[in-house]
Design a protein around this motif. Structure first.
Motif, PDB file in Angstrom:
ATOM      1  N   SER A 243     -13.825 -95.763 -17.615  1.00  0.00           N
ATOM      2  CA  SER A 243     -15.024 -96.364 -17.042  1.00  0.00           C
ATOM      3  C   SER A 243     -15.006 -96.442 -15.516  1.00  0.00           C
ATOM      4  O   SER A 243     -16.042 -96.575 -14.886  1.00  0.00           O
ATOM      5  CB  SER A 243     -15.223 -97.770 -17.620  1.00  0.00           C
ATOM      6  OG  SER A 243     -14.090 -98.575 -17.331  1.00  0.00           O
TER       7      SER A 243
ATOM      8  N   SER B 297     -16.073-103.412 -25.649  1.00  0.00           N
ATOM      9  CA  SER B 297     -16.874-103.404 -24.426  1.00  0.00           C
ATOM     10  C   SER B 297     -16.062-102.992 -23.200  1.00  0.00           C
ATOM     11  O   SER B 297     -16.594-102.431 -22.260  1.00  0.00           O
ATOM     12  CB  SER B 297     -17.486-104.783 -24.199  1.00  0.00           C
ATOM     13  OG  SER B 297     -16.459-105.716 -23.895  1.00  0.00           O
ATOM     14  N   ARG B 298     -14.772-103.259 -23.202  1.00  0.00           N
ATOM     15  CA  ARG B 298     -13.940-102.870 -22.053  1.00  0.00           C
ATOM     16  C   ARG B 298     -12.933-101.803 -22.483  1.00  0.00           C
ATOM     17  O   ARG B 298     -12.310-101.953 -23.531  1.00  0.00           O
ATOM     18  CB  ARG B 298     -13.126-104.066 -21.545  1.00  0.00           C
ATOM     19  CG  ARG B 298     -13.926-105.206 -20.966  1.00  0.00           C
ATOM     20  CD  ARG B 298     -12.934-106.188 -20.338  1.00  0.00           C
ATOM     21  NE  ARG B 298     -13.542-107.443 -19.947  1.00  0.00           N
ATOM     22  CZ  ARG B 298     -12.875-108.454 -19.396  1.00  0.00           C
ATOM     23  NH1 ARG B 298     -11.575-108.343 -19.172  1.00  0.00           N
ATOM     24  NH2 ARG B 298     -13.478-109.576 -19.069  1.00  0.00           N
TER      25      ARG B 298
ATOM     26  N   GLU C 294     -10.075-101.473 -21.415  1.00  0.00           N
ATOM     27  CA  GLU C 294      -8.991-102.078 -20.661  1.00  0.00           C
ATOM     28  C   GLU C 294      -7.674-101.989 -21.425  1.00  0.00           C
ATOM     29  O   GLU C 294      -7.668-101.902 -22.641  1.00  0.00           O
ATOM     30  CB  GLU C 294      -9.371-103.538 -20.444  1.00  0.00           C
ATOM     31  CG  GLU C 294      -8.392-104.362 -19.689  1.00  0.00           C
ATOM     32  CD  GLU C 294      -8.928-105.765 -19.445  1.00  0.00           C
ATOM     33  OE1 GLU C 294      -9.581-105.961 -18.424  1.00  0.00           O
ATOM     34  OE2 GLU C 294      -8.720-106.647 -20.286  1.00  0.00           O
TER      35      GLU C 294
ATOM     36  N   ARG D 211      -8.270-107.823 -26.291  1.00  0.00           N
ATOM     37  CA  ARG D 211      -8.713-106.542 -26.885  1.00  0.00           C
ATOM     38  C   ARG D 211      -9.082-106.755 -28.359  1.00  0.00           C
ATOM     39  O   ARG D 211     -10.064-106.224 -28.852  1.00  0.00           O
ATOM     40  CB  ARG D 211      -7.614-105.474 -26.815  1.00  0.00           C
ATOM     41  CG  ARG D 211      -7.287-104.788 -25.507  1.00  0.00           C
ATOM     42  CD  ARG D 211      -8.446-104.185 -24.769  1.00  0.00           C
ATOM     43  NE  ARG D 211      -9.021-105.192 -23.911  1.00  0.00           N
ATOM     44  CZ  ARG D 211     -10.286-105.541 -23.897  1.00  0.00           C
ATOM     45  NH1 ARG D 211     -11.150-104.939 -24.651  1.00  0.00           N
ATOM     46  NH2 ARG D 211     -10.719-106.484 -23.101  1.00  0.00           N
TER      47      ARG D 211
ATOM     48  N   ASP E  75     -12.356-108.431 -28.634  1.00  0.00           N
ATOM     49  CA  ASP E  75     -13.407-107.482 -28.258  1.00  0.00           C
ATOM     50  C   ASP E  75     -13.743-106.584 -29.461  1.00  0.00           C
ATOM     51  O   ASP E  75     -14.912-106.379 -29.809  1.00  0.00           O
ATOM     52  CB  ASP E  75     -12.901-106.652 -27.068  1.00  0.00           C
ATOM     53  CG  ASP E  75     -14.023-106.008 -26.263  1.00  0.00           C
ATOM     54  OD1 ASP E  75     -15.152-105.924 -26.779  1.00  0.00           O
ATOM     55  OD2 ASP E  75     -13.768-105.563 -25.124  1.00  0.00           O
TER      56      ASP E  75
ATOM     57  N   TRP F 185     -13.900-109.493 -13.493  1.00  0.00           N
ATOM     58  CA  TRP F 185     -14.392-108.325 -14.240  1.00  0.00           C
ATOM     59  C   TRP F 185     -15.862-108.072 -13.890  1.00  0.00           C
ATOM     60  O   TRP F 185     -16.309-106.922 -13.791  1.00  0.00           O
ATOM     61  CB  TRP F 185     -14.234-108.537 -15.756  1.00  0.00           C
ATOM     62  CG  TRP F 185     -14.689-107.350 -16.547  1.00  0.00           C
ATOM     63  CD1 TRP F 185     -15.846-107.231 -17.239  1.00  0.00           C
ATOM     64  CD2 TRP F 185     -14.005-106.099 -16.678  1.00  0.00           C
ATOM     65  NE1 TRP F 185     -15.928-105.985 -17.817  1.00  0.00           N
ATOM     66  CE2 TRP F 185     -14.825-105.266 -17.487  1.00  0.00           C
ATOM     67  CE3 TRP F 185     -12.787-105.597 -16.196  1.00  0.00           C
ATOM     68  CZ2 TRP F 185     -14.456-103.964 -17.824  1.00  0.00           C
ATOM     69  CZ3 TRP F 185     -12.431-104.299 -16.530  1.00  0.00           C
ATOM     70  CH2 TRP F 185     -13.252-103.503 -17.332  1.00  0.00           C
TER      71      TRP F 185
ATOM     72  N   GLN G 292     -17.434-104.643 -12.556  1.00  0.00           N
ATOM     73  CA  GLN G 292     -18.608-103.958 -13.110  1.00  0.00           C
ATOM     74  C   GLN G 292     -19.667-103.693 -12.043  1.00  0.00           C
ATOM     75  O   GLN G 292     -20.326-102.656 -12.062  1.00  0.00           O
ATOM     76  CB  GLN G 292     -19.196-104.788 -14.242  1.00  0.00           C
ATOM     77  CG  GLN G 292     -18.348-104.706 -15.495  1.00  0.00           C
ATOM     78  CD  GLN G 292     -18.939-105.496 -16.643  1.00  0.00           C
ATOM     79  OE1 GLN G 292     -19.240-106.677 -16.486  1.00  0.00           O
ATOM     80  NE2 GLN G 292     -19.129-104.858 -17.776  1.00  0.00           N
TER      81      GLN G 292
ATOM     82  N   THR H 104      -9.766-104.850 -10.824  1.00  0.00           N
ATOM     83  CA  THR H 104      -9.645-104.053 -12.039  1.00  0.00           C
ATOM     84  C   THR H 104      -8.327-104.322 -12.762  1.00  0.00           C
ATOM     85  O   THR H 104      -8.190-104.006 -13.938  1.00  0.00           O
ATOM     86  CB  THR H 104      -9.786-102.541 -11.742  1.00  0.00           C
ATOM     87  OG1 THR H 104     -10.221-101.887 -12.947  1.00  0.00           O
ATOM     88  CG2 THR H 104      -8.473-101.918 -11.305  1.00  0.00           C
TER      89      THR H 104
END
Lengths: 248, 455
Positions: free
Chosen positions: A149, A175-176, A178, A201, A204, B26, B30, B310
């Motif tokens: 992303s 959504s992430r 990450e 995570r 999520d 975050w 974004q 990040t």
């Protein structure tokens, strides 16, 4: 006789997740490859590269090159081990066979996408349903299996492209994109942060209503599996190869 | 030694606050993504920035001399400081010459690094940080936890409590507008009374002999508008060849930092104002040593803070957990390179996810730098145990037969062990997670069996 593929199975996959390795073997064989698992293999050296232990990393890297140099392709159900072999042996391994080998080393989905070609794939499994895809960092940012992303590049995902060939499978992503917080020895040295990253995570993925999370790295999944079990969250973690064979 | 893991665990223990910290940053990440996507040639721009920086660093002496000569020709006084002590001395001397006792300072991580404020205060000089975030941490007697968002570790409610003590605001009112207005009024008075202004430098232009300061609050401009003395403190890596390259960086800086197209104020200082004095102090403080080492690339950093926003570890451990002036990925690289004994835990405060590499506007390969630093970090005495454990693992992995035997033993014994014995205090994995269960048969065994069947 098909081309010879050397199967590399990361040590922890060998001991804890043989289903993932077996599925990889079966997928490759079903595509007509002559798959060999060299029994004297062990570790690619990544844990030692990641901890600044170059001497030990070199010993294992040299073994890896020696064991796998003569195959047409080397495939593993792990992006992080493959990432280490492909991108981090420079200046570590002096073996003259390495430059050629690095070009023939693949993570499973990468191999299916780039070498076999997705038009040649079709997986029919009894498995039906929704699966959360965990994008591991080395798949995203080291091997470039999908667009991370952060980068302003056209979106793509080789993993999703391969998974799209599994009938009856619906793939959803969190959504992430990450890090899950595994990170090898990071998971024990920075246990508190690592655990929170993993729990985030999992949460999520849970917002997508999935109870199976699949990925290309069992190491990330092993970490999240341990957290989910501790917290009593009923999610299962499987390697994407298991989705292809239905060994879920 | 700074123990990042311990500091981080303390931060994480307040889970609600940590979640808020993570989400706040975050959100900035974004915003940065959206801003980057508004520039079609974004990735090319990053490449250009990287090239300009690596070229400049390769010819740093040349460009610094050009800058000095051209700045002098513009009437700017240029001074050189070898280290923090020299900067403190030079600034104090200049302030003394001018009889300045009230100083307003815009944001400068360099002066933070060199301990300028406490030094000047010890000489009876009042220094007011005029960046809102910095003023907040200054009033709190604290340090910035982020280089762009210095008070990101504090919530509105914390600021309300703090301001009620110092600025006599209503402690029950945590409205951001209300608090900002109060700070604004308070700072206006400081601007009016100031005898001298101190600023940082974002970019020094070698060809033009001037420099650029980027702020969102206009506080550098307000600070320098009234007093006749302006001292700009500049790390020697801040020079770029000329104004021609400036656009590359101003386009990247604010987008990477906060997701804005450009900082609200991008102020160019080219010469002293009529009757005034403008001094630029060029500071080394370890930078030339860094330039000679393997972490030289870290000097390309333009201090946007994107790597912090990040970083999944930074967001969940807070800037103070690093024990450095510059925290997060870039801070860990810089700290590790300057004092590996003290900061040995920082290269390990990273899961090597490499997200920082991808947001860095000058494309520093931060995660690889941190991985490199682990070579020295793992050798410090504190990590003797970890190192020995890894050495043993490496030995076993070089002897797969022995390894297989041990794993076979584990397979037989582990399931029988009582939980209390297995999850002991040495089981670091088990602190937060369940252990994976060894399969009944390893893949190696299954493979062997299948081969026998096929024969």
């Amino acid at each position: 006789m098909g081309k010879r593929v050397g199967l590399f199975v990361p040590c922890y996959v060998n001991d804890f997740y043989p289903e993932a390795a077996f599925s990889t073997l079966e997928v490759l064989e079903s595509l007509g490859f002559d798959v060999v698992y060299p029994e004297n293999q062990s570790c690619c050296g990544q844990p030692f590269l990641n901890n600044g232990m170059v001497y030990d990393a070199r010993k294992l890297a040299e073994r890896f090159v020696d064991i796998f140099a003569d195959f047409d392709f080397v495939v593993a159900p792990s992006s992080s081990c493959i990432g280490a072999v492909k991108h981090r042996y420079d200046g570590i391994v002096k073996d003259a066979r390495y430059p050629l080998l690095r070009q023939r080393v693949y993570e499973l989905c990468e191999f299916l996408h780039d070498v076999v070609g997705i038009e040649n794939l079709r997986f029919q499994t009894p498995f039906r349903g929704r699966v959360g895809l965990h994008n591991s960092c080395h798949a995203l940012r080291e091997l470039g299996l999908a667009a991370p992303s952060e980068l302003h590049i056209p979106p793509f995902s080789k993993v999703r492209a391969v998974l799209s060939k599994i009938e009856g499978l619906e793939v959803v992503e969190p959504s992430r994109d990450e890090c899950c917080g595994f990170g090898g020895t990071f998971s024990i040295q920075e246990s508190a942060v690592s655990a929170m990253m993993g729990r985030d995570r999992i949460a999520d993925h849970r917002t997508n209503g999935v109870d199976i999370v699949a990925g290309v790295d069992m190491s990330c999944l092993m970490h999240m599996e341990g957290l989910a079990k501790r917290d009593g969250i009923p999610v299962r973690f499987v390697h994407v190869a298991q989705l292809m064979t239905g060994r879920v | 030694m700074v123990d990042h893991a311990r500091n981080a665990a303390a931060f994480v223990s307040d889970i609600e606050r940590t979640r808020w910290h993570d989400q706040a940053l975050w959100f900035v990440r974004q915003k940065r993504d959206r801003a980057a996507r508004s520039v079609p040639e974004w990735e090319k721009l990053r490449e250009s920035a990287q090239k300009v920086k690596s070229h400049t660093l390769a010819h740093l002496g040349h460009y610094l001399e050009r800058f000095e000569a051209n700045a002098r020709a513009n009437g700017i006084d240029v001074r050189w400081a070898a280290d923090g002590a020299a900067l403190r001395r030079i600034v104090a001397e200049i302030l003394k010459e001018h009889g300045a006792v009230r100083v307003v300072k815009s944001k400068s991580m360099l002066t933070e690094e060199c301990g300028l404020n406490p030094h000047l205060q010890s000489l009876g000089i009042e220094v007011t940080d005029t960046d809102l975030g910095e003023r907040i941490v200054q009033l709190a007697g604290d340090h910035p936890s982020h280089i762009v968002l210095p008070a990101i570790h504090m919530k509105k409610e914390d600021v309300a409590a703090l301001f009620s003590k110092h600025l006599h605001t209503d402690p029950g009112n945590a409205d951001a507008h209300y608090l900002t207005r109060a700070a604004r009024e308070h700072l206006r008075q400081k601007f009016l009374e100031a005898d001298a202004a101190i600023t940082g430098v974002n970019f020094a232009l070698a060809e033009e002999g001037g420099f650029v300061v980027c702020t969102n609050e206009g506080n550098a401009d307000l600070g320098t508008a009234l007093p006749n003395l302006h001292i700009a403190c500049m790390g020697l890596e801040k020079v770029i060849p000329s104004a021609k390259q400036l656009g590359v960086f101003t386009r990247l800086l604010a987008r990477s930092a906060t997701g804005q197209a450009i900082t609200t104020y991008t102020s160019h200082f080219m010469r002293p104002k009529p009757g005034g004095r403008l001094v630029v102090v060029i500071v080394d403080n370890g930078r030339s040593r860094l330039l000679k080492g393997r972490q030289a690339g870290a000097l390309s950093c333009i201090r946007c803070g994107a790597c912090m926003n990040t970083c999944p570890v930074y967001r969940r451990s807070g800037g103070h957990s690093y024990g450095t002036v510059v925290p997060g990925p870039i801070g860990s690289v810089l700290a590790g390179a300057s004092d590996v004994e003290k900061f040995a835990s920082l290269p390990f405060a990273c899961s090597l996810c490499a997200s920082c590499d991808n947001v860095c506007p000058v494309r520093i390969d931060l995660h690889a730098r941190l991985c490199d630093e682990r070579e020295e970090a793992i050798a410090v005495p504190d990590y003797a145990g970890k190192r020995a454990g890894l050495k043993m693992a490496a030995f076993l992995l070089r002897h797969p037969k022995l390894y297989e035997m041990l794993m076979g033993l584990a397979r037989a014994v582990l399931p029988r062990l009582p939980r209390g014995l297995l999850y002991n205090r040495f089981n670091l994995w088990g602190r937060e997670r369940e252990m994976p269960i060894p399969a009944k048969k390893a893949f190696r065994e299954l493979y062997r069996e299948r081969r026998c069947r096929r024969r």
